[in-house]
Design a protein around this motif. Structure first.
Motif, mmCIF file in Angstrom:
data_model
loop_
_atom_site.group_PDB
_atom_site.id
_atom_site.type_symbol
_atom_site.label_atom_id
_atom_site.label_comp_id
_atom_site.label_asym_id
_atom_site.label_seq_id
_atom_site.Cartn_x
_atom_site.Cartn_y
_atom_site.Cartn_z
ATOM 1 N N MET A 1 -11.163 -41.616 58.196
ATOM 2 C CA MET A 1 -11.914 -41.459 56.949
ATOM 3 C C MET A 1 -11.308 -40.308 56.135
ATOM 4 O O MET A 1 -11.056 -39.241 56.669
ATOM 5 N N THR A 2 -11.054 -40.573 54.842
ATOM 6 C CA THR A 2 -10.510 -39.504 54.011
ATOM 7 C C THR A 2 -11.656 -38.625 53.515
ATOM 8 O O THR A 2 -12.659 -39.131 53.012
ATOM 9 N N VAL A 3 -11.475 -37.349 53.676
ATOM 10 C CA VAL A 3 -12.517 -36.425 53.221
ATOM 11 C C VAL A 3 -12.121 -35.901 51.856
ATOM 12 O O VAL A 3 -10.953 -35.576 51.619
ATOM 13 N N ALA A 4 -13.086 -35.805 50.954
ATOM 14 C CA ALA A 4 -12.803 -35.267 49.613
ATOM 15 C C ALA A 4 -12.410 -33.800 49.741
ATOM 16 O O ALA A 4 -12.912 -33.098 50.627
ATOM 17 N N PRO A 5 -11.521 -33.339 48.862
ATOM 18 C CA PRO A 5 -11.155 -31.923 48.899
ATOM 19 C C PRO A 5 -12.387 -31.023 48.720
ATOM 20 O O PRO A 5 -13.351 -31.409 48.047
ATOM 21 N N PHE A 6 -12.307 -29.842 49.310
ATOM 22 C CA PHE A 6 -13.435 -28.908 49.217
ATOM 23 C C PHE A 6 -13.798 -28.637 47.757
ATOM 24 O O PHE A 6 -14.986 -28.598 47.403
ATOM 25 N N GLY A 7 -12.789 -28.476 46.908
ATOM 26 C CA GLY A 7 -13.057 -28.198 45.489
ATOM 27 C C GLY A 7 -13.853 -29.327 44.841
ATOM 28 O O GLY A 7 -14.747 -29.078 44.026
ATOM 29 N N ASP A 8 -13.554 -30.561 45.215
ATOM 30 C CA ASP A 8 -14.307 -31.699 44.657
ATOM 31 C C ASP A 8 -15.755 -31.672 45.155
ATOM 32 O O ASP A 8 -16.690 -31.982 44.411
ATOM 33 N N ALA B 1 -3.801 -28.169 57.524
ATOM 34 C CA ALA B 1 -4.985 -28.650 58.256
ATOM 35 C C ALA B 1 -6.243 -28.426 57.433
ATOM 36 O O ALA B 1 -7.103 -29.312 57.327
ATOM 37 N N VAL B 2 -6.340 -27.260 56.816
ATOM 38 C CA VAL B 2 -7.538 -26.938 56.037
ATOM 39 C C VAL B 2 -7.717 -27.965 54.921
ATOM 40 O O VAL B 2 -8.794 -28.536 54.722
ATOM 41 N N ARG B 3 -6.644 -28.227 54.190
ATOM 42 C CA ARG B 3 -6.741 -29.178 53.069
ATOM 43 C C ARG B 3 -6.971 -30.606 53.550
ATOM 44 O O ARG B 3 -7.781 -31.335 52.978
ATOM 45 N N GLU B 4 -6.237 -30.995 54.605
ATOM 46 C CA GLU B 4 -6.411 -32.371 55.119
ATOM 47 C C GLU B 4 -7.856 -32.650 55.521
ATOM 48 O O GLU B 4 -8.341 -33.756 55.395
ATOM 49 N N HIS B 5 -8.514 -31.620 55.991
ATOM 50 C CA HIS B 5 -9.892 -31.804 56.445
ATOM 51 C C HIS B 5 -10.915 -31.537 55.344
ATOM 52 O O HIS B 5 -12.119 -31.511 55.607
ATOM 53 N N GLY B 6 -10.429 -31.305 54.125
ATOM 54 C CA GLY B 6 -11.348 -31.095 52.997
ATOM 55 C C GLY B 6 -12.111 -29.782 53.096
ATOM 56 O O GLY B 6 -13.252 -29.675 52.643
ATOM 57 N N LYS B 7 -11.476 -28.788 53.684
ATOM 58 C CA LYS B 7 -12.153 -27.503 53.883
ATOM 59 C C LYS B 7 -11.671 -26.454 52.875
ATOM 60 O O LYS B 7 -10.656 -26.650 52.202
ATOM 61 N N SER C 1 -12.244 -27.198 61.699
ATOM 62 C CA SER C 1 -11.707 -28.514 62.074
ATOM 63 C C SER C 1 -12.853 -29.455 62.451
ATOM 64 O O SER C 1 -13.841 -29.060 63.088
ATOM 65 N N PRO C 2 -12.731 -30.711 62.026
ATOM 66 C CA PRO C 2 -13.785 -31.688 62.284
ATOM 67 C C PRO C 2 -14.060 -31.810 63.775
ATOM 68 O O PRO C 2 -13.134 -31.889 64.581
ATOM 69 N N GLY C 3 -15.327 -31.795 64.123
ATOM 70 C CA GLY C 3 -15.713 -31.955 65.522
ATOM 71 C C GLY C 3 -15.771 -30.649 66.290
ATOM 72 O O GLY C 3 -16.269 -30.614 67.409
ATOM 73 N N SER C 4 -15.273 -29.559 65.687
ATOM 74 C CA SER C 4 -15.389 -28.272 66.377
ATOM 75 C C SER C 4 -16.871 -27.889 66.447
ATOM 76 O O SER C 4 -17.631 -28.174 65.524
ATOM 77 N N PRO C 5 -17.298 -27.254 67.533
ATOM 78 C CA PRO C 5 -18.728 -26.897 67.635
ATOM 79 C C PRO C 5 -19.191 -25.994 66.495
ATOM 80 O O PRO C 5 -20.367 -25.977 66.147
#
Ligand code: OMP
Length: 291
Positions: free
Chosen positions: A1-8, A142-148, A115-119
């Motif tokens: 699933m593509t996550v929208a960028p954090f800025g969006d 990684a930060v950008r890929e995960h939309g963070k 990161s997705p899934g991290s506790p």
């Protein structure tokens, strides 16, 4: 699933008229005031009550990690449940952990918090840039890929930071101004057409930015710089002054309030959050959704 960028994702909150960042700061004194024990369970109860009150009303919540870290593993377990509640409620979460290290170590911090899934998964992390903003490079993809997102401390609200942040670098800029420039440059390099960037800065609302060599008069164009602004409420800054304080730097402003919301106790917290959110929206919101 593509996550929208954090800025969006931030822009969507602004478009919905949400600019409040509700702080979750379970100070011992506040827990007492809430009739809670000064322990992990007390911090968790306060955190989850703030999340419930903020859902659909605030843009984000900002748990201050220190107040959970005080209780060791039990505190982190409590924090994990608060973070899970906030994500389930659709709130953006800014983990206020103020991390910073050499690049390879910073990447591990990013893995823990972003990161997705991290506790401890959150949407953004506060960053202490004393080891250089370049440390973010190792975590950038990684930060950008995960939309963070990231919020780099630039000019903070505490008086003792001033000598460091107003220090003038060899290139003639203050440390604080260089942090703002570097965050803007990272956003332009990543996506010059984005409405709101992914790397933000922390600018205290209690400050005169000119004292830090930061120019508030900025030409529009390029992604708006996310600004996390603590200092409203308990520290004395007034939201009505936000335009004067931040000028052109306030286009993507998150106004943080912690103690002013929490110090009223658990009764009526939903109403207090709504009132503060409405006041902040009235002062900041414009037809573009940005501040
Ligand atoms: O990074 C922060 O959030 C931060 C930066 C800063 O310059 N000043 C500042 O007060 N903060 C944090 O913002 C919150 C402010 O809380 P109140 O003063 O109670 O609204 C606390 O969690 C502080 O740790």
């Amino acid at each position: 699933m593509t996550v929208a960028p954090f800025g969006d994702r931030l822009a969507a909150q602004f478009a919905a008229g949400r600019h409040l960042c509700a702080g979750i700061d379970p100070h011992a004194g506040l827990l007492d005031l809430w009739g809670l024990h000064d322990d992990a369970a007390g911090a968790e109860r306060m955190g989850r009550d703030v999340v419930a009150a903020a859902a659909g009303v605030a843009a984000c919540v900002k748990p201050q990690i220190s107040f959970f870290e005080r209780f060791g593993a039990a505190g982190f377990a409590a924090l994990e449940r608060v973070l899970a509640d906030a994500r389930a409620a659709g709130l953006l979460v800014i983990a206020d952990a103020k991390r910073g290290d050499i690049g390879s170590t910073f990447a591990a911090y990013a893995e823990a918090w972003l990161s997705p899934g991290s506790p401890l998964e959150s949407d953004a992390l506060t960053v202490s840039p004393y080891m250089g903003v370049g440390m973010l490079d190792d975590a950038d993809t990684a930060v950008r890929e995960h939309g963070k997102g990231l919020f780099v401390l630039a000019a903070t609200s505490n008086a003792e930071a001033r000598p460091v942040q107003t220090a003038v670098r060899a290139d003639g800029r203050t440390v604080a101004a260089a942090m703002v420039d570097e965050a803007e440059a990272r956003n332009r390099a990543a996506d010059a057409r984005a409405a709101v960037g992914t790397t933000g800065v922390v600018l205290g609302a209690t400050l005169r930015l000119a004292d830090f060599g930061i120019d508030r008069h900025r030409a529009e164009g390029g992604p708006a710089l996310p600004v996390l602004a603590p200092g409203f409420g308990h520290q004395g800054a007034q939201i009505e002054d936000a335009r004067e304080i931040f000028g052109g730097l306030g286009r993507a402003l998150l106004a943080n309030e912690s103690r002013s919301i929490l110090s009223g106790g658990p009764g009526g917290i939903a109403t207090r959050v709504e009132e503060r959110a409405a006041k902040i929206a009235a002062a900041l919101h414009n037809e573009k959704g940005l501040a």
